[in-house]
Design a protein around this motif. Structure first.
Motif, PDB file in Angstrom:
ATOM      1  N   GLY A   1       0.903  -1.418   0.484  1.00 48.50           N
ATOM      2  CA  GLY A   1      -0.054  -0.112   0.076  1.00 48.50           C
ATOM      3  C   GLY A   1       0.634   1.323   0.276  1.00 48.50           C
ATOM      4  N   ALA A   2       1.855   1.101   1.052  1.00 49.58           N
ATOM      5  CA  ALA A   2       2.841   2.314   0.978  1.00 49.58           C
ATOM      6  C   ALA A   2       3.598   2.982  -0.110  1.00 49.58           C
ATOM      7  N   PHE A   3       4.125   1.898  -0.997  1.00 54.38           N
ATOM      8  CA  PHE A   3       4.818   1.425  -1.942  1.00 54.38           C
ATOM      9  C   PHE A   3       4.289   1.358  -3.840  1.00 54.38           C
ATOM     10  N   SER A   4       2.633   1.839  -3.726  1.00 55.70           N
ATOM     11  CA  SER A   4       1.946   0.929  -5.449  1.00 55.70           C
ATOM     12  C   SER A   4       2.313   2.291  -5.744  1.00 55.70           C
ATOM     13  N   SER A   5       2.026   2.824  -5.891  1.00 54.50           N
ATOM     14  CA  SER A   5       1.995   4.540  -7.213  1.00 54.50           C
ATOM     15  C   SER A   5       3.726   4.669  -7.094  1.00 54.50           C
ATOM     16  N   THR A   6       5.116   4.038  -6.624  1.00 52.26           N
ATOM     17  CA  THR A   6       6.029   4.495  -6.851  1.00 52.26           C
ATOM     18  C   THR A   6       6.702   4.718  -7.936  1.00 52.26           C
ATOM     19  N   PRO A   7       6.334   2.763  -8.333  1.00 53.75           N
ATOM     20  CA  PRO A   7       6.336   3.442 -10.529  1.00 53.75           C
ATOM     21  C   PRO A   7       5.944   4.433 -11.222  1.00 53.75           C
TER      22      PRO A   7
ATOM     23  N   PRO B   1      -3.139  10.875  -1.746  1.00 49.58           N
ATOM     24  CA  PRO B   1      -2.006  10.469  -0.798  1.00 49.58           C
ATOM     25  C   PRO B   1      -2.364   9.295  -0.164  1.00 49.58           C
ATOM     26  N   ALA B   2      -2.056   7.803   0.272  1.00 43.37           N
ATOM     27  CA  ALA B   2      -2.085   6.798   0.424  1.00 43.37           C
ATOM     28  C   ALA B   2      -2.320   6.445   1.420  1.00 43.37           C
ATOM     29  N   TYR B   3      -1.674   7.552   2.500  1.00 40.13           N
ATOM     30  CA  TYR B   3      -2.101   7.454   3.675  1.00 40.13           C
ATOM     31  C   TYR B   3      -4.043   7.683   4.326  1.00 40.13           C
ATOM     32  N   LEU B   4      -4.355   8.449   3.280  1.00 38.23           N
ATOM     33  CA  LEU B   4      -5.235   8.751   3.286  1.00 38.23           C
ATOM     34  C   LEU B   4      -6.227   8.106   2.363  1.00 38.23           C
ATOM     35  N   ILE B   5      -5.911   7.082   1.366  1.00 34.22           N
ATOM     36  CA  ILE B   5      -7.148   6.351   0.191  1.00 34.22           C
ATOM     37  C   ILE B   5      -7.315   5.049   0.788  1.00 34.22           C
ATOM     38  N   PHE B   6      -5.769   4.532   1.717  1.00 30.17           N
ATOM     39  CA  PHE B   6      -6.178   2.981   2.090  1.00 30.17           C
ATOM     40  C   PHE B   6      -7.044   3.211   3.714  1.00 30.17           C
TER      41      PHE B   6
ATOM     42  N   ASN C   1      -8.294  -5.653   8.417  1.00 32.99           N
ATOM     43  CA  ASN C   1      -8.760  -4.028   8.243  1.00 32.99           C
ATOM     44  C   ASN C   1      -8.563  -3.007   8.903  1.00 32.99           C
ATOM     45  N   ALA C   2      -7.756  -3.522   9.364  1.00 33.75           N
ATOM     46  CA  ALA C   2      -7.659  -2.568  10.208  1.00 33.75           C
ATOM     47  C   ALA C   2      -5.832  -2.130  10.449  1.00 33.75           C
ATOM     48  N   LEU C   3      -4.661  -3.220  10.709  1.00 30.26           N
ATOM     49  CA  LEU C   3      -3.207  -3.560  10.852  1.00 30.26           C
ATOM     50  C   LEU C   3      -3.172  -3.546   9.863  1.00 30.26           C
ATOM     51  N   ALA C   4      -2.892  -3.427   8.038  1.00 34.56           N
ATOM     52  CA  ALA C   4      -2.483  -3.148   6.745  1.00 34.56           C
ATOM     53  C   ALA C   4      -1.936  -1.672   6.739  1.00 34.56           C
ATOM     54  N   PRO C   5      -3.835  -0.731   6.946  1.00 34.70           N
ATOM     55  CA  PRO C   5      -4.264   0.183   6.934  1.00 34.70           C
ATOM     56  C   PRO C   5      -3.067   0.754   7.283  1.00 34.70           C
ATOM     57  N   VAL C   6      -2.632   0.695   8.849  1.00 35.91           N
ATOM     58  CA  VAL C   6      -1.819   1.622   9.273  1.00 35.91           C
ATOM     59  C   VAL C   6      -0.158   1.105   9.430  1.00 35.91           C
TER      60      VAL C   6
ATOM     61  N   SER D   1       4.166   4.774   4.392  1.00 41.33           N
ATOM     62  CA  SER D   1       3.964   6.401   3.245  1.00 41.33           C
ATOM     63  C   SER D   1       4.194   7.590   4.157  1.00 41.33           C
ATOM     64  N   LEU D   2       3.646   8.094   5.809  1.00 38.15           N
ATOM     65  CA  LEU D   2       4.178   9.285   6.747  1.00 38.15           C
ATOM     66  C   LEU D   2       5.942   9.231   6.241  1.00 38.15           C
ATOM     67  N   ILE D   3       6.463   8.181   7.560  1.00 38.59           N
ATOM     68  CA  ILE D   3       7.889   8.424   6.789  1.00 38.59           C
ATOM     69  C   ILE D   3       8.665   8.568   5.813  1.00 38.59           C
ATOM     70  N   VAL D   4       7.871   7.940   4.579  1.00 40.21           N
ATOM     71  CA  VAL D   4       9.039   7.922   3.116  1.00 40.21           C
ATOM     72  C   VAL D   4       8.849   9.267   3.110  1.00 40.21           C
ATOM     73  N   TYR D   5       7.552   9.582   2.632  1.00 42.97           N
ATOM     74  CA  TYR D   5       7.017  10.803   2.065  1.00 42.97           C
ATOM     75  C   TYR D   5       7.725  12.213   2.824  1.00 42.97           C
ATOM     76  N   GLN D   6       7.438  11.331   4.135  1.00 40.28           N
ATOM     77  CA  GLN D   6       7.486  12.957   4.810  1.00 40.28           C
ATOM     78  C   GLN D   6       6.470  13.729   5.092  1.00 40.28           C
ATOM     79  N   THR D   7       5.063  13.504   4.924  1.00 41.14           N
ATOM     80  CA  THR D   7       3.845  14.355   4.527  1.00 41.14           C
ATOM     81  C   THR D   7       2.732  14.102   6.319  1.00 41.14           C
ATOM     82  N   MET D   8       2.485  15.215   7.471  1.00 39.28           N
ATOM     83  CA  MET D   8       1.478  14.995   7.757  1.00 39.28           C
ATOM     84  C   MET D   8       0.451  15.535   7.740  1.00 39.28           C
ATOM     85  N   PRO D   9      -0.494  14.332   7.724  1.00 41.60           N
ATOM     86  CA  PRO D   9      -2.061  14.997   7.730  1.00 41.60           C
ATOM     87  C   PRO D   9      -2.574  16.167   8.459  1.00 41.60           C
TER      88      PRO D   9
END
Length: 316
Positions: A27-33, A97-102, A252-257, A263-271
């Protein structure tokens, strides 16, 4: 002879852990390519569809394909809603952003619950009601969040909602398939077939083959999407070895977490504050809905087991 439950206790945990790891990282890296190499999201879908053949091969080993027409009908519905959702998801991840979509997608159980209430006339449990309310509130907060700096303007919210509905419908028909005795391997096989059936659609949407893409783009895509495909197989394996009341909330919960954290660590973005509250409500609402639904199924089973034990006091 029934298997000894003490010998299988806890065997689901490694598979559920691998599921969370594989789907969280995917989920975190799906959009990388797409973000690195401008690789078309339709091509990402096409490669994902072919990676499904690998876990499908292992899923079908030693298993019989259910050849009943009802298995094919339910299998195609499950597969096409799942694959269609994937096709839309890959597009959403290129503009949002993946951190909101998932987290938003994780509230798909709300659709499953509502379908059960409307179509099957099932009574909704209090926990499920709270979960649905939390899910609906999170959608409002995500809508506010998308206009307050969390993401550039774009239709990612609408696309994420489409995926949420598609996967909610998919879960509903997965349950109907299980109710008529369709085994997991057959359902997974139809999911793979359905994914491949939509490859021509993705190709037409793409328009032109990305012949100028560097080799890293398809290689990275294959590696990332293989995580997605193998994660789906781990889901089947975990559910066959553990209680759905535990496994389902994990998925349903832990994978999105994990996706959110990475996503927040790699892209350094806070919601924003609204986005953060929406994430919490989405994950919490999803967990409540799944737990309420599965506990409703487990309760009669537990009662039946205790009744049998009372009738056979010498059973050990």
């Amino acid at each position: 002879m029934m298997p000894d439950r003490t010998t299988t206790r806890g065997r689901w945990i490694p598979y559920a852990g691998l599921l969370v790891l594989f789907w969280g990282v995917w989920g975190a890296f799906s959009s990388t390519p797409t973000s690195l190499y401008d690789y078309p999201n339709e091509m990402v879908y096409i490669l994902w569809a072919f990676t499904m053949l690998i876990p499908a091969y292992f899923a079908m080993r030693g298993q019989k394909l259910d050849r009943r027409p009802i298995a094919a009908v339910y299998g195609l519905v499950v597969g096409l809603t799942g694959a269609g959702g994937q096709l839309v998801l890959f597009k959403a991840l290129t503009i949002g952003p993946a951190y909101l979509i998932f987290p938003l997608i994780s509230i798909s159980p709300a659709i499953t619950v509502l379908m059960a209430v409307v179509i099957l006339r099932e009574r909704i449990r209090m926990l499920a009601t709270i979960g649905v309310v939390a899910a609906l509130a999170s959608i409002v907060l995500f809508s506010i969040s998308s206009g307050s700096g969390d993401a550039a303007a774009g239709p990612w919210l609408v696309l994420a909602l489409i995926v949420m509905v598609a996967w909610g419908v998919q879960a509903y028909y997965m349950k109907k398939a299980a109710n008529v005795g369709v085994n997991d391997a057959t359902t997974f096989a139809w999911m793979t077939i359905s994914g491949l059936l939509l490859v021509p659609v993705a190709w037409l949407m793409m328009g032109e083959f990305p012949s100028d893409a560097p080799w890293q783009a398809p290689a990275l895509t294959l590696g990332i999407q293989l995580l997605n495909a193998v994660g789906a197989l781990f889901l089947v394996m975990a559910l066959s070895r553990g209680k759905a009341t535990i496994v389902a909330p994990v998925t349903n919960a832990l994978a999105p977490v994990l996706t959110i954290v990475l996503s927040l660590i790699v892209y350094q973005t806070m919601p924003s504050v609204y986005g953060f509250i929406g994430i919490v409500l989405a994950i919490g609402g999803s967990t409540l809905m799944v737990y309420a639904d599965e506990s409703a199924v487990a309760a009669p089973t537990a009662q039946g087991t205790s009744g049998n034990a009372a009738s056979h006091p010498d059973r050990s």
